[in-house]
Design a protein around this motif. Sequence first.
Motif, PDB file in Angstrom:
ATOM      1  N   ARG A  96       0.977  -1.079   0.000  1.00 62.19           N
ATOM      2  CA  ARG A  96       0.161   0.112  -0.129  1.00 62.19           C
ATOM      3  C   ARG A  96       0.734   1.072  -0.044  1.00 62.19           C
ATOM      4  NH1 ARG A  96      -5.726   1.449   2.476  1.00 62.19           N
ATOM      5  NH2 ARG A  96      -5.948  -0.481   1.363  1.00 62.19           N
ATOM      6  N   LYS A  97       1.556   1.447   0.776  1.00 65.65           N
ATOM      7  CA  LYS A  97       2.508   2.609   1.000  1.00 65.65           C
ATOM      8  C   LYS A  97       3.445   2.921  -0.365  1.00 65.65           C
ATOM      9  CE  LYS A  97       4.619   5.730   3.640  1.00 65.65           C
ATOM     10  NZ  LYS A  97       5.220   5.258   4.973  1.00 65.65           N
ATOM     11  N   GLU A  98       3.647   1.619  -0.986  1.00 64.77           N
ATOM     12  CA  GLU A  98       4.680   1.981  -2.174  1.00 64.77           C
ATOM     13  C   GLU A  98       4.116   1.899  -3.468  1.00 64.77           C
ATOM     14  OE1 GLU A  98       8.963   0.406  -1.104  1.00 64.77           O
ATOM     15  OE2 GLU A  98       7.541  -1.174  -0.056  1.00 64.77           O
ATOM     16  N   GLY A  99       2.700   1.899  -3.320  1.00 67.72           N
ATOM     17  CA  GLY A  99       1.942   1.993  -4.975  1.00 67.72           C
ATOM     18  C   GLY A  99       2.141   0.737  -5.443  1.00 67.72           C
ATOM     19  N   GLY A 100       2.130  -0.358  -4.760  1.00 64.63           N
ATOM     20  CA  GLY A 100       2.046  -1.549  -5.532  1.00 64.63           C
ATOM     21  C   GLY A 100       3.218  -2.294  -6.098  1.00 64.63           C
ATOM     22  N   LYS A 101       4.101  -1.495  -6.297  1.00 63.29           N
ATOM     23  CA  LYS A 101       5.323  -2.011  -6.985  1.00 63.29           C
ATOM     24  C   LYS A 101       6.322  -2.000  -5.834  1.00 63.29           C
ATOM     25  CE  LYS A 101       8.739  -1.394 -10.794  1.00 63.29           C
ATOM     26  NZ  LYS A 101       8.280  -2.436 -11.603  1.00 63.29           N
ATOM     27  N   THR A 102       6.475  -3.263  -5.202  1.00 64.99           N
ATOM     28  CA  THR A 102       7.456  -3.484  -4.424  1.00 64.99           C
ATOM     29  C   THR A 102       7.638  -5.083  -4.079  1.00 64.99           C
ATOM     30  OG1 THR A 102       7.886  -2.982  -1.933  1.00 64.99           O
ATOM     31  CG2 THR A 102       5.819  -3.854  -2.336  1.00 64.99           C
ATOM     32  N   GLY A 103       8.499  -5.565  -3.218  1.00 62.61           N
ATOM     33  CA  GLY A 103       8.867  -6.980  -3.047  1.00 62.61           C
ATOM     34  C   GLY A 103       8.030  -7.527  -1.967  1.00 62.61           C
ATOM     35  N   ARG A 104       8.464  -8.573  -1.494  1.00 63.02           N
ATOM     36  CA  ARG A 104       7.612  -9.549  -0.511  1.00 63.02           C
ATOM     37  C   ARG A 104       8.553  -9.961   0.531  1.00 63.02           C
ATOM     38  NH1 ARG A 104       4.291  -7.213  -3.013  1.00 63.02           N
ATOM     39  NH2 ARG A 104       2.444  -8.114  -4.039  1.00 63.02           N
ATOM     40  N   MET A 105       8.000  -9.945   1.783  1.00 67.04           N
ATOM     41  CA  MET A 105       8.855 -10.549   2.935  1.00 67.04           C
ATOM     42  C   MET A 105       8.259 -11.954   3.050  1.00 67.04           C
ATOM     43  SD  MET A 105       8.389  -7.321   3.806  1.00 67.04           S
ATOM     44  CE  MET A 105       6.832  -7.266   4.693  1.00 67.04           C
ATOM     45  N   ALA A 106       9.114 -12.780   3.551  1.00 65.91           N
ATOM     46  CA  ALA A 106       8.930 -14.181   3.665  1.00 65.91           C
ATOM     47  C   ALA A 106       8.588 -14.343   5.268  1.00 65.91           C
ATOM     48  CB  ALA A 106       9.711 -15.247   3.216  1.00 65.91           C
ATOM     49  N   ALA A 107       7.341 -15.018   5.718  1.00 68.63           N
ATOM     50  CA  ALA A 107       7.390 -15.563   7.094  1.00 68.63           C
ATOM     51  C   ALA A 107       7.844 -17.227   6.838  1.00 68.63           C
ATOM     52  CB  ALA A 107       5.959 -15.669   7.472  1.00 68.63           C
ATOM     53  N   TRP A 108       8.320 -17.791   7.910  1.00 69.57           N
ATOM     54  CA  TRP A 108       8.536 -19.155   7.681  1.00 69.57           C
ATOM     55  C   TRP A 108       8.520 -19.729   9.131  1.00 69.57           C
ATOM     56  CZ3 TRP A 108      12.460 -15.558   8.971  1.00 69.57           C
ATOM     57  CH2 TRP A 108      13.246 -15.905  10.076  1.00 69.57           C
ATOM     58  N   ILE A 109       8.113 -21.077   9.209  1.00 66.44           N
ATOM     59  CA  ILE A 109       7.940 -21.735  10.559  1.00 66.44           C
ATOM     60  C   ILE A 109       8.373 -23.453  10.039  1.00 66.44           C
ATOM     61  CG2 ILE A 109       5.501 -22.467  10.334  1.00 66.44           C
ATOM     62  CD1 ILE A 109       5.707 -22.042  13.630  1.00 66.44           C
ATOM     63  N   GLY A 110       8.860 -24.058  11.072  1.00 67.04           N
ATOM     64  CA  GLY A 110       9.219 -25.317  10.699  1.00 67.04           C
ATOM     65  C   GLY A 110       9.915 -26.252  11.962  1.00 67.04           C
ATOM     66  N   LEU A 111       9.830 -27.412  11.953  1.00 66.97           N
ATOM     67  CA  LEU A 111      10.661 -28.132  13.141  1.00 66.97           C
ATOM     68  C   LEU A 111      11.796 -28.632  12.529  1.00 66.97           C
ATOM     69  CD1 LEU A 111       7.423 -30.253  14.199  1.00 66.97           C
ATOM     70  CD2 LEU A 111       8.446 -28.189  15.443  1.00 66.97           C
ATOM     71  N   ARG A 112      12.836 -28.268  12.924  1.00 72.75           N
ATOM     72  CA  ARG A 112      14.288 -28.902  12.625  1.00 72.75           C
ATOM     73  C   ARG A 112      14.296 -30.488  12.733  1.00 72.75           C
ATOM     74  NH1 ARG A 112      17.881 -24.932  11.561  1.00 72.75           N
ATOM     75  NH2 ARG A 112      17.445 -22.690  12.597  1.00 72.75           N
ATOM     76  N   GLU A 113      15.057 -31.059  11.951  1.00 68.48           N
ATOM     77  CA  GLU A 113      15.263 -32.496  11.941  1.00 68.48           C
ATOM     78  C   GLU A 113      16.390 -32.919  13.159  1.00 68.48           C
ATOM     79  OE1 GLU A 113      14.743 -34.809   8.088  1.00 68.48           O
ATOM     80  OE2 GLU A 113      16.059 -33.169   7.761  1.00 68.48           O
TER      81      GLU A 113
END
Length: 286
Positions: free
Chosen positions: A269-286
Amino acid sequence: MEPFVIRQAENGCELLMLERFMNACPAVTAGFTTRRGGVSREAFGSLNCGLHVEDAPADVVANRKLLAESLELPFESCTYAEQVHGKEIQVVGRGQRGAGNDSREKALQGKDGFVTNEPGVYLHALFADCVPLYFYDPVRKAVGLAHAGWKGTALQIAKATLETMSAAYGTKPRDVKAAIGPSIGACCYEVDDAVIARMDKALDKIAPKGGADDSDWPPFYEKKPNGKYKLNLQQINRQIMIKAGIMPSHIEISGLCTSCRTDLFFSHRKEGGKTGRMAAWIGLRE
């Protein structure tokens, strides 16, 4: 206290670690990327993790590999999806491990929530203002991640994620630890009557009198002099979690607004639609 703690990895990635989850169980890895520490350029600078935003695909894959490296995760175990602002949940097993990590065509299709109880399967979802929702069941050893924009929030994707974990793994909501990550805050999120009408339908199911005008409940939205509304998606998702059975004391909420902090985050919204994306992550380590 802010539950997402900024850390800089040796390879330069700046990440927000969900340290209380991780301190409670060393097998859990969970957090959220910033926009800093990658190789993308211009509007996508620099740690863009979204393949769908007209960035150079090779740069995006390089950023995703940097993220995996910074977390000491095998890239082939990092799983991504094509999100559609819905409430469909994918149960992710070892057979889907690594889906979509370097290609949109190979991603999990049409899903906005993901759950797994398989160690070594690392769930990722993409954000640039929408609300990341994290779930950890320490009893059944299962995790979940959901993408909640206003549409997903109205569809109660948090409830759908919990119901999927319960059906798949026997998760009891009272055992679940949850977190609501950095997203656009009510300070910056202005919506119109059509969005509020959808929200009221959802709120009728989770809070008395729709919640917005009841003094005993948080201010889910507030009308502005211009006739628009300031909408608090984080608080609505928190209330959906509570109504679904998660203990209020088990829910962490970030105070970071993606629109206020474009030095740290991408904001659609702030950057007018042309911008990147953050990644959320979650997992269980082996």
